[in-house]
Design a protein around this motif. Structure first.
Motif, short mmCIF file in Angstrom:
data_model
loop_
_atom_site.label_atom_id
_atom_site.label_comp_id
_atom_site.label_asym_id
_atom_site.label_seq_id
_atom_site.Cartn_x
_atom_site.Cartn_y
_atom_site.Cartn_z
N GLN A 138 0.84 -1.19 0.00
CA GLN A 138 0.00 0.00 0.00
C GLN A 138 0.88 1.25 0.00
O GLN A 138 1.97 1.25 0.60
CB GLN A 138 -0.91 0.02 1.24
CG GLN A 138 -1.95 -1.09 1.26
CD GLN A 138 -2.95 -0.94 0.13
OE1 GLN A 138 -3.27 0.17 -0.30
NE2 GLN A 138 -3.47 -2.07 -0.35
N PRO A 139 0.44 2.31 -0.65
CA PRO A 139 1.23 3.54 -0.70
C PRO A 139 1.59 4.08 0.68
O PRO A 139 2.61 4.77 0.84
CB PRO A 139 0.32 4.52 -1.45
CG PRO A 139 -0.56 3.64 -2.28
CD PRO A 139 -0.80 2.42 -1.46
N THR A 140 0.80 3.78 1.68
CA THR A 140 1.04 4.31 3.02
C THR A 140 2.32 3.76 3.66
O THR A 140 2.83 4.35 4.61
CB THR A 140 -0.16 4.00 3.94
OG1 THR A 140 -0.44 2.59 3.87
CG2 THR A 140 -1.39 4.78 3.52
N VAL A 141 2.84 2.64 3.16
CA VAL A 141 4.06 2.09 3.74
C VAL A 141 5.32 2.58 3.02
O VAL A 141 6.43 2.23 3.39
CB VAL A 141 4.04 0.54 3.75
CG1 VAL A 141 2.80 0.03 4.44
CG2 VAL A 141 4.14 -0.03 2.33
N ASP A 142 5.15 3.38 1.99
CA ASP A 142 6.27 3.90 1.22
C ASP A 142 6.84 5.13 1.93
O ASP A 142 6.16 6.14 2.07
CB ASP A 142 5.81 4.28 -0.19
CG ASP A 142 6.97 4.59 -1.12
OD1 ASP A 142 8.07 4.95 -0.62
OD2 ASP A 142 6.79 4.47 -2.34
#
Length: 224
Positions: free
Chosen positions: A163-167
């Motif tokens: 998910q983009p949130t972990v980038d």
């Protein structure tokens, strides 16, 4: 990207994994993904240096590109003539065609050598910029991990999906902007990548049939 920066990026990634491996069984914070190359290429220091290089090294860049175009044209002409001669001989090698082929190979080698020489100042400056930023890459990555409260960072290509949130690439870039606000684009006399004071500088891209135009910065990686 130069080999020096690749080594720095690899070291930073290894540090992020190896430094936290013993705690994986009791992980309390989580896992993140970071494209450290992208963070460097999008950092303020790198983008500013790239713009400065376009001005400071304009004469060298223009000379390289002009000569590169001329060499492309010459090599293409020689290749076309070689193909025509081979077709006229019903694709049967002859001593004359062999001589023509060897002349074409020599022209390629000569072009490669000339472009390496012309591109050396640009390549060396780029390597110097990358090495200055790369020197702080591990520290920036660790700081970003602390701020994001994660204890393991993976490269995007090492994952199947996320998910983009972990980038945390943006966080790494932010830390680089703080730690390395600017860099010099002029290597000291005798400087070579990796602290070497002797040896060849990174080679410019060599032509095959036609050489690609040079740029003073590497291609930016694709982001997820």
């Amino acid at each position: 990207m130069t080999m020096t920066f690749k080594a720095a990026a690899l070291a930073a990634a290894s540090l992020a994994v190896a430094g936290t491996a013993p705690a994986l069984a009791q992980s309390r914070q989580g896992i993140a993904v970071a494209n450290v190359e992208q963070a460097v290429y999008e950092s303020n220091a790198y983008t500013t240096a790239r713009t400065q290089m376009q001005t400071t090294y304009k004469a060298q860049i223009d000379a390289f590109n002009a000569r590169n175009t001329a060499l492309q044209t010459d090599l293409q002409t020689k290749q076309t003539a070689l193909q025509s001669a081979l077709q006229a001989a019903n694709n049967q090698p002859t001593p004359a065609i062999q001589t023509q082929y060897e002349a074409f190979q020599k022209a390629q080698a000569d072009a490669r050598t000339e472009l390496e020489r012309l591109g050396q100042p640009i390549q060396l400056a780029q390597a110097y910029v990358e090495e200055q930023i790369g020197a702080k890459l591990s520290d920036a990555l660790k700081a970003a991990m602390t701020a994001a409260k994660v204890d393991l960072v993976l490269k995007p290509e090492a994952t199947v999906s996320y998910q983009p949130t972990v980038d945390i690439t943006a966080q790494v870039k932010t830390q680089l902007n703080t730690m390395v606000p600017s860099v010099s684009i002029t290597p000291p006399a005798g400087w070579r990548p990796g602290g070497q004071q002797q040896g060849a500088a990174p080679a410019a891209t060599a032509p095959a049939t036609a050489a690609p135009a040079a740029t003073p910065q590497p291609s930016r990686p694709q982001s997820r």
